[in-house]
Structures are given as C-alpha cells and as structure tokens.
Design an enzyme around this catalytic site. Sequence first.
Site, PDB file in Angstrom:
ATOM      1  N   TYR A  11       0.845  -1.206   0.000  1.00  0.00           N
ATOM      2  CA  TYR A  11       0.000   0.000   0.000  1.00  0.00           C
ATOM      3  C   TYR A  11       0.879   1.254   0.000  1.00  0.00           C
ATOM      4  CZ  TYR A  11      -3.454   3.321   1.981  1.00  0.00           C
ATOM      5  OH  TYR A  11      -4.286   4.391   2.231  1.00  0.00           O
ATOM      6  N   LYS A  17       1.515   4.100  -2.928  1.00  0.00           N
ATOM      7  CA  LYS A  17       1.183   5.516  -2.729  1.00  0.00           C
ATOM      8  C   LYS A  17       2.399   6.409  -3.005  1.00  0.00           C
ATOM      9  CE  LYS A  17      -3.193   5.306  -1.629  1.00  0.00           C
ATOM     10  NZ  LYS A  17      -4.247   5.961  -2.419  1.00  0.00           N
TER      11      LYS A  17
HETATM   12  N1  LIG Z   1      -9.706   5.682   5.128  1.00  0.00           N
HETATM   13  C1  LIG Z   1      -8.535   6.169   5.512  1.00  0.00           C
HETATM   14  O1  LIG Z   1      -8.205   6.232   6.699  1.00  0.00           O
HETATM   15  C2  LIG Z   1      -7.581   6.695   4.497  1.00  0.00           C
HETATM   16  C3  LIG Z   1      -7.827   6.573   3.148  1.00  0.00           C
HETATM   17  N2  LIG Z   1      -6.906   7.064   2.253  1.00  0.00           N
HETATM   18  C4  LIG Z   1      -7.150   6.897   0.836  1.00  0.00           C
HETATM   19  O2  LIG Z   1      -8.470   7.257   0.502  1.00  0.00           O
HETATM   20  C5  LIG Z   1      -8.955   6.408  -0.528  1.00  0.00           C
HETATM   21  C6  LIG Z   1     -10.278   5.816  -0.105  1.00  0.00           C
HETATM   22  O3  LIG Z   1     -10.050   5.058   1.065  1.00  0.00           O
HETATM   23  P1  LIG Z   1     -11.282   4.314   1.807  1.00  0.00           P
HETATM   24  O4  LIG Z   1     -12.576   4.795   1.268  1.00  0.00           O
HETATM   25  O5  LIG Z   1     -11.038   4.361   3.239  1.00  0.00           O
HETATM   26  O6  LIG Z   1     -11.017   2.825   1.325  1.00  0.00           O
HETATM   27  P2  LIG Z   1     -12.079   1.641   1.155  1.00  0.00           P
HETATM   28  O7  LIG Z   1     -11.308   0.371   1.176  1.00  0.00           O
HETATM   29  O8  LIG Z   1     -13.214   1.818   2.087  1.00  0.00           O
HETATM   30  O9  LIG Z   1     -12.612   1.930  -0.313  1.00  0.00           O
HETATM   31  C7  LIG Z   1     -11.858   1.646  -1.437  1.00  0.00           C
HETATM   32  C8  LIG Z   1     -12.797   1.563  -2.614  1.00  0.00           C
HETATM   33  O10 LIG Z   1     -12.066   1.145  -3.764  1.00  0.00           O
HETATM   34  C9  LIG Z   1     -12.962   0.370  -4.521  1.00  0.00           C
HETATM   35  N3  LIG Z   1     -12.260  -0.483  -5.474  1.00  0.00           N
HETATM   36  C10 LIG Z   1     -11.520  -1.591  -5.245  1.00  0.00           C
HETATM   37  N4  LIG Z   1     -11.120  -2.140  -6.403  1.00  0.00           N
HETATM   38  C11 LIG Z   1     -11.604  -1.354  -7.402  1.00  0.00           C
HETATM   39  C12 LIG Z   1     -11.537  -1.403  -8.820  1.00  0.00           C
HETATM   40  N5  LIG Z   1     -10.860  -2.354  -9.461  1.00  0.00           N
HETATM   41  N6  LIG Z   1     -12.174  -0.432  -9.523  1.00  0.00           N
HETATM   42  C13 LIG Z   1     -12.869   0.539  -8.895  1.00  0.00           C
HETATM   43  N7  LIG Z   1     -12.966   0.638  -7.554  1.00  0.00           N
HETATM   44  C14 LIG Z   1     -12.346  -0.302  -6.824  1.00  0.00           C
HETATM   45  C15 LIG Z   1     -13.720  -0.462  -3.485  1.00  0.00           C
HETATM   46  O11 LIG Z   1     -14.922  -0.938  -4.023  1.00  0.00           O
HETATM   47  C16 LIG Z   1     -13.938   0.567  -2.386  1.00  0.00           C
HETATM   48  O12 LIG Z   1     -15.161   1.238  -2.571  1.00  0.00           O
HETATM   49  C17 LIG Z   1      -7.871   5.366  -0.794  1.00  0.00           C
HETATM   50  O13 LIG Z   1      -7.132   5.763  -1.923  1.00  0.00           O
HETATM   51  C18 LIG Z   1      -7.015   5.433   0.437  1.00  0.00           C
HETATM   52  O14 LIG Z   1      -5.676   5.127   0.167  1.00  0.00           O
HETATM   53  C19 LIG Z   1      -5.742   7.636   2.632  1.00  0.00           C
HETATM   54  C20 LIG Z   1      -5.437   7.740   3.960  1.00  0.00           C
HETATM   55  C21 LIG Z   1      -6.356   7.354   4.983  1.00  0.00           C
HETATM   56  C1  LIG Z   2      -4.102   5.498   7.052  1.00  0.00           C
HETATM   57  C2  LIG Z   2      -4.551   4.756   5.863  1.00  0.00           C
HETATM   58  O1  LIG Z   2      -4.076   5.006   4.800  1.00  0.00           O
HETATM   59  C3  LIG Z   2      -5.556   3.679   5.997  1.00  0.00           C
HETATM   60  N1  LIG Z   2      -6.610   4.020   6.910  1.00  0.00           N
HETATM   61  C4  LIG Z   2      -4.893   2.417   6.497  1.00  0.00           C
HETATM   62  O2  LIG Z   2      -4.819   2.258   7.720  1.00  0.00           O
HETATM   63  O3  LIG Z   2      -4.410   1.645   5.659  1.00  0.00           O
END
Ligand SMILES: NC(=O)C1=CN([C@@H]2O[C@H](COP(=O)(O)OP(=O)(O)OC[C@H]3O[C@@H](n4cnc5c(N)ncnc54)[C@H](O)[C@@H]3O)[C@@H](O)[C@H]2O)C=CC1
Ligand SMILES: CC(=O)[C@H](N)C(=O)O
Length: 288
Positions: A108, A112
């Site tokens: 991951y 990134k």
């Molecule tokens: N939630 C967090 O704490 C953090 C999130 N982020 C970033 O924010 C973004 C969203 O994170 P979350 O919503 O928490 O993750 P999540 O795991 O809840 O959502 C990820 C989404 O990607 C979709 N996905 C997976 N494979 C796919 C594909 N082939 N085509 C289209 N969509 C696909 C999934 O269906 C899901 O809706 C990510 O890029 C993550 O790295 C960054 C730092 C912290």
């Molecule tokens: C901080 C992030 O990017 C995410 N919530 C994770 O824990 O992988």
Amino acid sequence: MSSLCSHCVRCSGPYVYADVLDYKNLRELVVNNGITWLVHYSAMLSAVGESNVQLSRAINITGLHNVLDIALENSMRLFVPSTIGAFGPSSPRDPAPDLCIQRPRTIYGVSKVHAELMGEYLHHKYGLDFRCLRYPGVISAYTHPGGGTTDYAVQIFHDALSTGHHECYLHPQTRLPMMHISDCHRATVEFMQAPECQLYLRTYNIAAISFTPEEVVEEIRKHLPHLRVTYKPDPIRQNIADSWPMRFDDSNARRDWGWEPAFGLPELVTDMLSDLHKRRASADLGVS
Ligand SMILES: NC(=O)C1=CN([C@@H]2O[C@H](COP(=O)(O)OP(=O)(O)OC[C@H]3O[C@@H](n4cnc5c(N)ncnc54)[C@H](O)[C@@H]3O)[C@@H](O)[C@H]2O)C=CC1
Ligand SMILES: CC(=O)[C@H](N)C(=O)O
C-alpha cells in the site's frame, strides 16, 4: 469514505459502477460525460493489501496508471489521496515533514509513493494538474472500515454503542495521526479549488489530531463510562503502525492554501457517537 445519507453521490448525481482496471470503459465515461476533474479514491488499504499483494498491486498501481493516462489525455485536474502509510521506519516520525526519506514496508505504502512520484513527474514534464494530500487515518460514521491499520479508531465507536466491548489490535500507546471525515472532505475540496499559483508542492501532509487507543478510550468513556477495552495486538498491523508517523507536520498546507482542521478529539468523539446513535436508532438497533 462516501456517505450513505440522503445527500450522497448516489442520490445527487449520475452514478455508475466502474472498474479502474478497465481502461477503455473509464475513458468512455470521462469523454461521454465531459468530466474535467477526477478524484481517484479506489485502492486496497494497508492491512488487506498485505494479504493480497498481487491484487493490491493491480488496483493501486495499474489502476493508477489508467487514471493518470486518462487525466493527461483529457487535460483533467486529478486528485489522488496519499497517506501516512507512504512513510516507513526510516522516516522522521514525530513529526513527519512533507519532504523526507520514504521507504514504506507495505505494498500500500509503496503504491502511494509511486502515485506521488508519477503524478509529480507528469506535472513537471507535461503540465498535468496533479494534486495529492497525504491523509491521516480517516474517521467516519458512514462507512465501515476498509481493511486499514487505523480501522480500530472507527470500529471502537461501533463496539462502544453495540456491545460495550472493544478488542483493540494495537498496543494502548500506539500514536497515529487521525482526522474526522468532514475535515478530510473539506481539505480535499479547498485544496482542489486552490489557485495553481499558491501551490508550491503537489503533495501535502494534512493533519488534525494524533491519538493513542488509550486516549480515545478515555474520551469515549466521558460519554459511555461502561466501555470495556481489551488489548490483543495483531503482529501485522502493530508492525505497520510502528513504522508510520506519530504526528504529521502540515505547516506547508497551512501556509500555502490555508489548511485548518476544525475537529479536535473531543469534537470528533461527540460527533461520532451522536451520528452512530442516530443511525442505530433509525435502524431499530439497541444502544448498549
Ligand atoms: N480511510 C482512511 O483512513 C484513508 C484513506 N486514504 C485513501 O483514501 C482512498 C479511499 O479510502 P477508503 O474509502 O477508506 O477505502 P475503502 O477500502 O473503504 O474503499 C476503497 C474503494 O475502492 C474500490 N475499489 C476496489 N477495487 C476497485 C476497482 N478495481 N475499480 C474501482 N474501484 C475499486 C472499493 O470498491 C472501495 O469502494 C484510498 O485511496 C485510500 O488510500 C488515505 C489515507 C487514509
Ligand atoms: C491510514 C490509511 O491510509 C488507511 N486508513 C490504512 O490504515 O491503511
């Protein structure tokens, strides 16, 4: 991190399922809908990525390449979130600045860092309007955690209101940067709207709060004194958390485009408990 409330994306505008690995379909969607800004959230998070490295590499790296190519071809403004997970054990941890050594130890994190560097490369070489924020762990009442290392900080609120017991997979003193979803959304919108001439970087840290499991438990107990927490550290997630920053230095974001978080720990806890309480009540679920 999308919300399932009445003003969610699904209800408020055109909504289609798309696979980031399907380049042709993505390109058609962009061209046929006249899309000018692309916000690319699809990814596999840190913990789940370690259990399926091949898939994580495909979604996080091949998917990103598709999005970068489409953004470049169509002169789009592109946002890709990065993360505290883009740092590793050799990075400064307290605080981690924008520019420093980045040697993450998860697929991951590697994906990134790759996204940050590819976006910046295409910006400098071809003028792509690439923008990237490194998010802390994001805390939302509207979605269940998606397989990350910071998931406990969401799950604990669900457990506090349902069973009254949370088993935490991190040590009580593991400090990580965190942020309320409203601050995360607002930061993203403000950053996307910032005039190009204000951006001295293309990838910025953003910070809000930094807490340990012990500290969030203490704050939740001010509302729910009966909350019981046991600690059973999971070696994989503990190892990842120990390699991540404890605090973020976001002084560049504050200086260049005026970033300012609104939620401290007390506000975050009050808001999460109130939102989840309402959601449980409307779903006819009890509250412990
Ligand atoms: N939630 C967090 O704490 C953090 C999130 N982020 C970033 O924010 C973004 C969203 O994170 P979350 O919503 O928490 O993750 P999540 O795991 O809840 O959502 C990820 C989404 O990607 C979709 N996905 C997976 N494979 C796919 C594909 N082939 N085509 C289209 N969509 C696909 C999934 O269906 C899901 O809706 C990510 O890029 C993550 O790295 C960054 C730092 C912290
Ligand atoms: C901080 C992030 O990017 C995410 N919530 C994770 O824990 O992988």
